[in-house]
Motif scaffolding. Structure first.
Motif, PDB file in Angstrom:
ATOM      1  N   LEU A  25       0.843  -1.185   0.000  1.00  0.00           N
ATOM      2  CA  LEU A  25       0.000   0.000   0.000  1.00  0.00           C
ATOM      3  C   LEU A  25       0.884   1.243   0.000  1.00  0.00           C
ATOM      4  O   LEU A  25       1.851   1.340   0.767  1.00  0.00           O
ATOM      5  N   ARG A  26       0.538   2.197  -0.846  1.00  0.00           N
ATOM      6  CA  ARG A  26       1.348   3.409  -1.029  1.00  0.00           C
ATOM      7  C   ARG A  26       0.693   4.579  -0.300  1.00  0.00           C
ATOM      8  O   ARG A  26      -0.431   4.963  -0.601  1.00  0.00           O
ATOM      9  N   PHE A  27       1.453   5.164   0.638  1.00  0.00           N
ATOM     10  CA  PHE A  27       0.952   6.254   1.474  1.00  0.00           C
ATOM     11  C   PHE A  27       1.863   7.480   1.347  1.00  0.00           C
ATOM     12  O   PHE A  27       2.786   7.649   2.148  1.00  0.00           O
ATOM     13  N   PRO A  28       1.648   8.349   0.377  1.00  0.00           N
ATOM     14  CA  PRO A  28       2.411   9.605   0.364  1.00  0.00           C
ATOM     15  C   PRO A  28       2.038  10.475   1.561  1.00  0.00           C
ATOM     16  O   PRO A  28       0.934  10.385   2.108  1.00  0.00           O
ATOM     17  N   GLY A  29       2.965  11.334   1.953  1.00  0.00           N
ATOM     18  CA  GLY A  29       2.716  12.220   3.078  1.00  0.00           C
ATOM     19  C   GLY A  29       1.942  13.457   2.663  1.00  0.00           C
ATOM     20  O   GLY A  29       2.321  14.158   1.719  1.00  0.00           O
ATOM     21  N   ALA A  30       0.857  13.742   3.377  1.00  0.00           N
ATOM     22  CA  ALA A  30       0.083  14.961   3.153  1.00  0.00           C
ATOM     23  C   ALA A  30       0.606  16.063   4.062  1.00  0.00           C
ATOM     24  O   ALA A  30       0.857  15.827   5.243  1.00  0.00           O
ATOM     25  N   PHE A  31       0.763  17.261   3.515  1.00  0.00           N
ATOM     26  CA  PHE A  31       1.218  18.367   4.357  1.00  0.00           C
ATOM     27  C   PHE A  31       0.081  19.314   4.722  1.00  0.00           C
ATOM     28  O   PHE A  31       0.279  20.258   5.496  1.00  0.00           O
ATOM     29  N   ASN A  32      -1.096  19.071   4.184  1.00  0.00           N
ATOM     30  CA  ASN A  32      -2.287  19.814   4.584  1.00  0.00           C
ATOM     31  C   ASN A  32      -3.515  19.052   4.079  1.00  0.00           C
ATOM     32  O   ASN A  32      -3.374  18.052   3.350  1.00  0.00           O
ATOM     33  N   PRO A  33      -4.719  19.471   4.423  1.00  0.00           N
ATOM     34  CA  PRO A  33      -5.907  18.742   3.971  1.00  0.00           C
ATOM     35  C   PRO A  33      -6.064  18.709   2.455  1.00  0.00           C
ATOM     36  O   PRO A  33      -6.504  17.693   1.902  1.00  0.00           O
ATOM     37  N   LEU A  34      -5.720  19.791   1.783  1.00  0.00           N
ATOM     38  CA  LEU A  34      -5.880  19.823   0.330  1.00  0.00           C
ATOM     39  C   LEU A  34      -4.959  18.820  -0.345  1.00  0.00           C
ATOM     40  O   LEU A  34      -5.359  18.143  -1.306  1.00  0.00           O
ATOM     41  N   SER A  35      -3.731  18.690   0.140  1.00  0.00           N
ATOM     42  CA  SER A  35      -2.815  17.714  -0.461  1.00  0.00           C
ATOM     43  C   SER A  35      -3.304  16.290  -0.210  1.00  0.00           C
ATOM     44  O   SER A  35      -3.082  15.395  -1.034  1.00  0.00           O
ATOM     45  N   ALA A  36      -3.981  16.059   0.912  1.00  0.00           N
ATOM     46  CA  ALA A  36      -4.561  14.727   1.164  1.00  0.00           C
ATOM     47  C   ALA A  36      -5.614  14.400   0.120  1.00  0.00           C
ATOM     48  O   ALA A  36      -5.696  13.273  -0.372  1.00  0.00           O
ATOM     49  N   ARG A  37      -6.410  15.388  -0.220  1.00  0.00           N
ATOM     50  CA  ARG A  37      -7.431  15.153  -1.244  1.00  0.00           C
ATOM     51  C   ARG A  37      -6.786  14.885  -2.600  1.00  0.00           C
ATOM     52  O   ARG A  37      -7.275  14.055  -3.378  1.00  0.00           O
ATOM     53  N   LEU A  38      -5.681  15.546  -2.900  1.00  0.00           N
ATOM     54  CA  LEU A  38      -4.990  15.307  -4.163  1.00  0.00           C
ATOM     55  C   LEU A  38      -4.372  13.914  -4.191  1.00  0.00           C
ATOM     56  O   LEU A  38      -4.379  13.238  -5.230  1.00  0.00           O
ATOM     57  N   ILE A  39      -3.839  13.459  -3.058  1.00  0.00           N
ATOM     58  CA  ILE A  39      -3.311  12.097  -2.971  1.00  0.00           C
ATOM     59  C   ILE A  39      -4.399  11.092  -3.313  1.00  0.00           C
ATOM     60  O   ILE A  39      -4.174  10.130  -4.059  1.00  0.00           O
ATOM     61  N   GLU A  40      -5.593  11.294  -2.782  1.00  0.00           N
ATOM     62  CA  GLU A  40      -6.720  10.421  -3.122  1.00  0.00           C
ATOM     63  C   GLU A  40      -7.048  10.503  -4.604  1.00  0.00           C
ATOM     64  O   GLU A  40      -7.237   9.476  -5.277  1.00  0.00           O
ATOM     65  N   ARG A  41      -7.103  11.710  -5.137  1.00  0.00           N
ATOM     66  CA  ARG A  41      -7.460  11.910  -6.552  1.00  0.00           C
ATOM     67  C   ARG A  41      -6.479  11.191  -7.479  1.00  0.00           C
ATOM     68  O   ARG A  41      -6.866  10.713  -8.559  1.00  0.00           O
ATOM     69  N   PHE A 227      14.305   2.937  -2.459  1.00  0.00           N
ATOM     70  CA  PHE A 227      13.856   1.832  -3.290  1.00  0.00           C
ATOM     71  C   PHE A 227      12.507   2.169  -3.924  1.00  0.00           C
ATOM     72  O   PHE A 227      11.717   2.942  -3.383  1.00  0.00           O
ATOM     73  N   SER A 228      12.239   1.555  -5.072  1.00  0.00           N
ATOM     74  CA  SER A 228      10.962   1.760  -5.741  1.00  0.00           C
ATOM     75  C   SER A 228       9.880   0.955  -5.041  1.00  0.00           C
ATOM     76  O   SER A 228      10.150  -0.012  -4.306  1.00  0.00           O
ATOM     77  N   ALA A 229       8.637   1.340  -5.306  1.00  0.00           N
ATOM     78  CA  ALA A 229       7.514   0.578  -4.751  1.00  0.00           C
ATOM     79  C   ALA A 229       7.579  -0.875  -5.209  1.00  0.00           C
ATOM     80  O   ALA A 229       7.283  -1.787  -4.434  1.00  0.00           O
ATOM     81  N   GLN A 230       7.969  -1.106  -6.453  1.00  0.00           N
ATOM     82  CA  GLN A 230       8.023  -2.472  -6.952  1.00  0.00           C
ATOM     83  C   GLN A 230       9.091  -3.288  -6.228  1.00  0.00           C
ATOM     84  O   GLN A 230       8.865  -4.462  -5.897  1.00  0.00           O
ATOM     85  N   GLN A 231      10.245  -2.692  -5.967  1.00  0.00           N
ATOM     86  CA  GLN A 231      11.290  -3.397  -5.229  1.00  0.00           C
ATOM     87  C   GLN A 231      10.802  -3.808  -3.844  1.00  0.00           C
ATOM     88  O   GLN A 231      11.063  -4.922  -3.387  1.00  0.00           O
ATOM     89  N   LEU A 232      10.094  -2.918  -3.192  1.00  0.00           N
ATOM     90  CA  LEU A 232       9.596  -3.208  -1.854  1.00  0.00           C
ATOM     91  C   LEU A 232       8.479  -4.245  -1.893  1.00  0.00           C
ATOM     92  O   LEU A 232       8.396  -5.109  -1.013  1.00  0.00           O
ATOM     93  N   ALA A 233       7.641  -4.170  -2.908  1.00  0.00           N
ATOM     94  CA  ALA A 233       6.579  -5.169  -3.051  1.00  0.00           C
ATOM     95  C   ALA A 233       7.173  -6.551  -3.281  1.00  0.00           C
ATOM     96  O   ALA A 233       6.662  -7.555  -2.757  1.00  0.00           O
ATOM     97  N   ASP A 234       8.247  -6.608  -4.040  1.00  0.00           N
ATOM     98  CA  ASP A 234       8.847  -7.900  -4.378  1.00  0.00           C
ATOM     99  C   ASP A 234       9.401  -8.638  -3.159  1.00  0.00           C
ATOM    100  O   ASP A 234       9.521  -9.873  -3.187  1.00  0.00           O
ATOM    101  N   ILE A 235       9.749  -7.921  -2.098  1.00  0.00           N
ATOM    102  CA  ILE A 235      10.273  -8.586  -0.900  1.00  0.00           C
ATOM    103  C   ILE A 235       9.214  -8.699   0.195  1.00  0.00           C
ATOM    104  O   ILE A 235       9.523  -9.094   1.323  1.00  0.00           O
TER     105      ILE A 235
END
Length: 303
Positions: A25-41, A227-235
């Motif tokens: 699961l990929r969880f970017p960091g939100a620095f405010n509420p608007l950026s959280a909505r963009l992460i979802e989008r 590391f990339s998301a794929q590298q981490l998923a692979d392990i």
């Protein structure tokens, strides 16, 4: 319109189900509420709320200066603006075991899906800086047991973060980190956040040592390779966070724009770097508010 339609309980259950699937699961960091909505989008799986970002947002260093009320309040503002589950950095739990218990219930009230409690001494330090120290294993375990005992929603994710790898250099450092992770799982942790792993092989070793979800922190300019998301998923990693990345990019862009204002006196050459007003209005669902106003104020006063 306004806030998330998905309840906090639904978000927590959804996070548990996704973690049980074994996918990354990929969880970017939100620095405010608007950026959280963009992460979802943009199609990500969840929102991460970094203690370092919350401190920086207040103009403070990440050295344990923020309070529970500040963290829970800002966490609530961010979590309620997205349908995604939010995991928040709860530092050391803001005190002794009873404080940890209060922290968990405050974060539940704020609509957070989960948090991590770390094993540093107070005051804590950024996980990728030198000069940190960790508490003994009994104290670390007490924090986790207090968190588990305090939660009212069994789906609220309690993650134990251990910073011991960064304090234990040498060939035995990873073994010490593995032993600490196992002890925290025994204390009731639902997941483990092994901070400052040096290599992909270290993540793999940790993955083979514990049978709970694992989080990888891909913060820039730190001790871990990126590391990339794929590298981490692979392990077999389960969550990856980019805790401060979006803030760093936004602040970098802001600094360059301010330089341009100093040099040129205008920003006409940077319009293509900006979020267009139409995109902002779409992100905040401006039209829904307009429809609501029209529906409410569609009457005439009789004379």
């Amino acid at each position: 319109m306004l806030y998330s339609k998905t309840t906090a309980e639904q978000k927590r259950l959804a996070l548990r189900e996704r973690l049980a699937s074994g996918e990354l699961l990929r969880f970017p960091g939100a620095f405010n509420p608007l950026s959280a909505r963009l992460i979802e989008r943009k199609g990500f799986d969840g929102v991460y709320i970094s203690g370092a970002v919350l401190a920086a947002d207040l103009g403070l260093p990440d050295i344990g200066l923020t309070t529970l009320s500040e963290v829970a309040g800002r966490g609530e503002q961010i979590a309620r603006m997205t349908e995604l589950p939010a995991i928040i950095d709860a530092d050391t739990g803001f005190g002794e075991p009873m404080n940890v218990a209060r922290t968990i219930q405050s974060l539940e009230n704020a609509g957070i899906a989960g948090c991590h409690i770390e094993d540093q001494i107070n005051p804590k330090r950024c996980g990728h800086l030198d000069g940190k120290a960790v508490v003994d294993v009994d104290t670390a375990a007490k924090r986790i047991r207090a968190a588990v005992d305090a939660r009212r929603d069994p789906n609220f994710l309690i993650m134990a973060r251990t910073d011991i790898r960064a304090t234990a250099d040498g060939p035995m450092g990873l073994d010490i980190a593995v032993d600490r992770a196992k002890a925290l799982v025994d204390a009731g942790a639902d997941a483990i956040f092994p901070e400052a792993m040096r290599t992909l092989e270290e993540f793999e070793t940790m993955r083979g040592a514990v049978d709970v979800p694992l989080l990888a922190n891909m913060t820039e300019f730190g001790k871990s390779e990126l590391f990339s998301a794929q590298q981490l998923a692979d392990i077999g990693m389960n969550i990856v966070i980019w805790p401060v990345s979006m803030l760093r990019i936004a602040m970098g862009a802001t600094g360059r724009a301010l330089d341009t204002l100093n040099d040129e006196g205008h920003l006409r050459g940077r319009l293509d770097e900006m979020q267009h007003r139409a995109d902002l209005y779409d992100l905040v669902d401006y039209e829904a508010y307009n429809r609501f106003d029209s529906g409410v104020f569609n009457f005439e006063v009789e004379r």
